[in-house]
Design a protein around this motif. Structure first.
Motif, PDB file in Angstrom:
ATOM      1  N   ASP A  26       0.844  -1.178   0.000  1.00  0.00           N
ATOM      2  CA  ASP A  26       0.000   0.000   0.000  1.00  0.00           C
ATOM      3  C   ASP A  26       0.890   1.242   0.000  1.00  0.00           C
ATOM      4  O   ASP A  26       1.127   1.850   1.033  1.00  0.00           O
ATOM      5  CB  ASP A  26      -0.897  -0.024   1.231  1.00  0.00           C
ATOM      6  CG  ASP A  26      -1.963   1.041   1.215  1.00  0.00           C
ATOM      7  OD1 ASP A  26      -2.081   1.760   0.208  1.00  0.00           O
ATOM      8  OD2 ASP A  26      -2.686   1.148   2.221  1.00  0.00           O
ATOM      9  N   THR A  27       1.407   1.608  -1.159  1.00  0.00           N
ATOM     10  CA  THR A  27       2.379   2.686  -1.269  1.00  0.00           C
ATOM     11  C   THR A  27       1.896   3.874  -2.104  1.00  0.00           C
ATOM     12  O   THR A  27       2.635   4.844  -2.246  1.00  0.00           O
ATOM     13  CB  THR A  27       3.679   2.161  -1.913  1.00  0.00           C
ATOM     14  OG1 THR A  27       3.346   1.621  -3.195  1.00  0.00           O
ATOM     15  CG2 THR A  27       4.352   1.106  -1.066  1.00  0.00           C
ATOM     16  N   LEU A  28       0.714   3.810  -2.633  1.00  0.00           N
ATOM     17  CA  LEU A  28       0.292   4.862  -3.557  1.00  0.00           C
ATOM     18  C   LEU A  28       0.097   6.215  -2.883  1.00  0.00           C
ATOM     19  O   LEU A  28       0.537   7.234  -3.418  1.00  0.00           O
ATOM     20  CB  LEU A  28      -0.956   4.440  -4.323  1.00  0.00           C
ATOM     21  CG  LEU A  28      -0.718   3.303  -5.314  1.00  0.00           C
ATOM     22  CD1 LEU A  28      -2.019   2.907  -6.009  1.00  0.00           C
ATOM     23  CD2 LEU A  28       0.334   3.663  -6.340  1.00  0.00           C
ATOM     24  N   GLU A  29      -0.541   6.266  -1.724  1.00  0.00           N
ATOM     25  CA  GLU A  29      -0.756   7.561  -1.060  1.00  0.00           C
ATOM     26  C   GLU A  29       0.563   8.236  -0.701  1.00  0.00           C
ATOM     27  O   GLU A  29       0.738   9.422  -0.992  1.00  0.00           O
ATOM     28  CB  GLU A  29      -1.660   7.408   0.163  1.00  0.00           C
ATOM     29  CG  GLU A  29      -3.117   7.154  -0.192  1.00  0.00           C
ATOM     30  CD  GLU A  29      -3.732   8.232  -1.081  1.00  0.00           C
ATOM     31  OE1 GLU A  29      -3.482   9.438  -0.853  1.00  0.00           O
ATOM     32  OE2 GLU A  29      -4.466   7.870  -2.018  1.00  0.00           O
ATOM     33  N   PRO A  30       1.527   7.528  -0.074  1.00  0.00           N
ATOM     34  CA  PRO A  30       2.806   8.189   0.194  1.00  0.00           C
ATOM     35  C   PRO A  30       3.541   8.588  -1.090  1.00  0.00           C
ATOM     36  O   PRO A  30       4.231   9.610  -1.125  1.00  0.00           O
ATOM     37  CB  PRO A  30       3.619   7.174   0.982  1.00  0.00           C
ATOM     38  CG  PRO A  30       2.736   6.045   1.284  1.00  0.00           C
ATOM     39  CD  PRO A  30       1.461   6.216   0.529  1.00  0.00           C
ATOM     40  N   THR A  31       3.386   7.807  -2.135  1.00  0.00           N
ATOM     41  CA  THR A  31       4.021   8.149  -3.411  1.00  0.00           C
ATOM     42  C   THR A  31       3.445   9.445  -3.956  1.00  0.00           C
ATOM     43  O   THR A  31       4.191  10.341  -4.372  1.00  0.00           O
ATOM     44  CB  THR A  31       3.845   7.006  -4.429  1.00  0.00           C
ATOM     45  OG1 THR A  31       4.489   5.837  -3.932  1.00  0.00           O
ATOM     46  CG2 THR A  31       4.430   7.370  -5.788  1.00  0.00           C
ATOM     47  N   PHE A  32       2.132   9.575  -3.943  1.00  0.00           N
ATOM     48  CA  PHE A  32       1.502  10.809  -4.404  1.00  0.00           C
ATOM     49  C   PHE A  32       1.997  12.001  -3.582  1.00  0.00           C
ATOM     50  O   PHE A  32       2.340  13.047  -4.130  1.00  0.00           O
ATOM     51  CB  PHE A  32      -0.022  10.729  -4.313  1.00  0.00           C
ATOM     52  CG  PHE A  32      -0.665   9.812  -5.314  1.00  0.00           C
ATOM     53  CD1 PHE A  32      -0.266   9.798  -6.637  1.00  0.00           C
ATOM     54  CD2 PHE A  32      -1.691   8.964  -4.925  1.00  0.00           C
ATOM     55  CE1 PHE A  32      -0.878   8.955  -7.567  1.00  0.00           C
ATOM     56  CE2 PHE A  32      -2.305   8.122  -5.839  1.00  0.00           C
ATOM     57  CZ  PHE A  32      -1.895   8.120  -7.157  1.00  0.00           C
ATOM     58  N   ARG A  33       2.041  11.842  -2.257  1.00  0.00           N
ATOM     59  CA  ARG A  33       2.466  12.938  -1.387  1.00  0.00           C
ATOM     60  C   ARG A  33       3.894  13.361  -1.696  1.00  0.00           C
ATOM     61  O   ARG A  33       4.204  14.552  -1.770  1.00  0.00           O
ATOM     62  CB  ARG A  33       2.337  12.530   0.081  1.00  0.00           C
ATOM     63  CG  ARG A  33       2.694  13.671   1.029  1.00  0.00           C
ATOM     64  CD  ARG A  33       2.370  13.354   2.471  1.00  0.00           C
ATOM     65  NE  ARG A  33       2.978  12.143   2.969  1.00  0.00           N
ATOM     66  CZ  ARG A  33       4.245  12.024   3.371  1.00  0.00           C
ATOM     67  NH1 ARG A  33       5.062  13.062   3.316  1.00  0.00           N
ATOM     68  NH2 ARG A  33       4.688  10.876   3.844  1.00  0.00           N
ATOM     69  N   SER A  41       3.982   2.173   5.603  1.00  0.00           N
ATOM     70  CA  SER A  41       3.376   1.413   4.512  1.00  0.00           C
ATOM     71  C   SER A  41       3.733  -0.054   4.689  1.00  0.00           C
ATOM     72  O   SER A  41       4.772  -0.390   5.235  1.00  0.00           O
ATOM     73  CB  SER A  41       3.903   1.892   3.160  1.00  0.00           C
ATOM     74  OG  SER A  41       3.514   3.213   2.924  1.00  0.00           O
ATOM     75  N   LYS A  95      -3.504  14.097  -7.706  1.00  0.00           N
ATOM     76  CA  LYS A  95      -3.184  12.672  -7.853  1.00  0.00           C
ATOM     77  C   LYS A  95      -3.400  12.212  -9.293  1.00  0.00           C
ATOM     78  O   LYS A  95      -2.634  11.410  -9.812  1.00  0.00           O
ATOM     79  CB  LYS A  95      -4.050  11.837  -6.904  1.00  0.00           C
ATOM     80  CG  LYS A  95      -3.732  12.042  -5.454  1.00  0.00           C
ATOM     81  CD  LYS A  95      -4.682  11.233  -4.592  1.00  0.00           C
ATOM     82  CE  LYS A  95      -4.467  11.523  -3.134  1.00  0.00           C
ATOM     83  NZ  LYS A  95      -5.411  10.782  -2.284  1.00  0.00           N
TER      84      LYS A  95
END
Length: 135
Positions: free
Chosen positions: A40-47, A105, A63
């Motif tokens: 589950d890495t998408l939210e930190p990647t977007f940030r 994550s 995003k």
């Protein structure tokens, strides 16, 4: 009946902490994408993309804007987005953000068991990612 030489692409569907498990009984090798499939890495990647790019753009990219650029390695996306004069500092901001962003994550619920079950069943497994090596 499927030809085993033809790739089969599976997009997992996560619901309430469970993974919908397709029938891979004939597969010999399962290749998993890291981001958004195993972990589950998408939210930190977007940030982190936002933190890297916003100082140059003068605004925070959405995003959707970030996702639309996915394909090349992350450092290439950032460098191309901000242009040559700002590329080095923007990529440094990206990597600095990554150092802390992924601490919380982890794998999606059920994915570790799924991979273990596949290996116990004699399947070979591999991980693929579009991230750059440093990421």
């Amino acid at each position: 009946m499927r030809d085993l030489a033809t790739p089969y692409f599976f997009v997992p569907r996560y619901t309430a902490g469970t993974l919908e498990r397709p029938d891979f009984s004939r597969a010999q090798l399962l290749i998993f994408d890291l981001d958004g499939t195993l972990a589950d890495t998408l939210e930190p990647t977007f940030r982190c993309f936002q933190e890297a790019i916003a100082p140059v753009l003068g605004r925070t990219p959405s995003k959707e804007e970030i996702l639309a650029r996915f394909g090349p390695a992350d450092h290439q996306i950032v460098a191309e987005w901000v242009g040559e004069p700002h590329a080095t500092s923007a990529v440094e901001r990206l990597y600095t953000c990554y150092e802390s962003a992924f601490r919380n994550s982890g794998p999606f619920p059920g994915i570790i068991e799924f991979v273990r079950d596949a290996r116990r069943a004699g399947k070979k497994t591999a991980i693929f990612t579009g991230r750059g090596r440093k990421s």
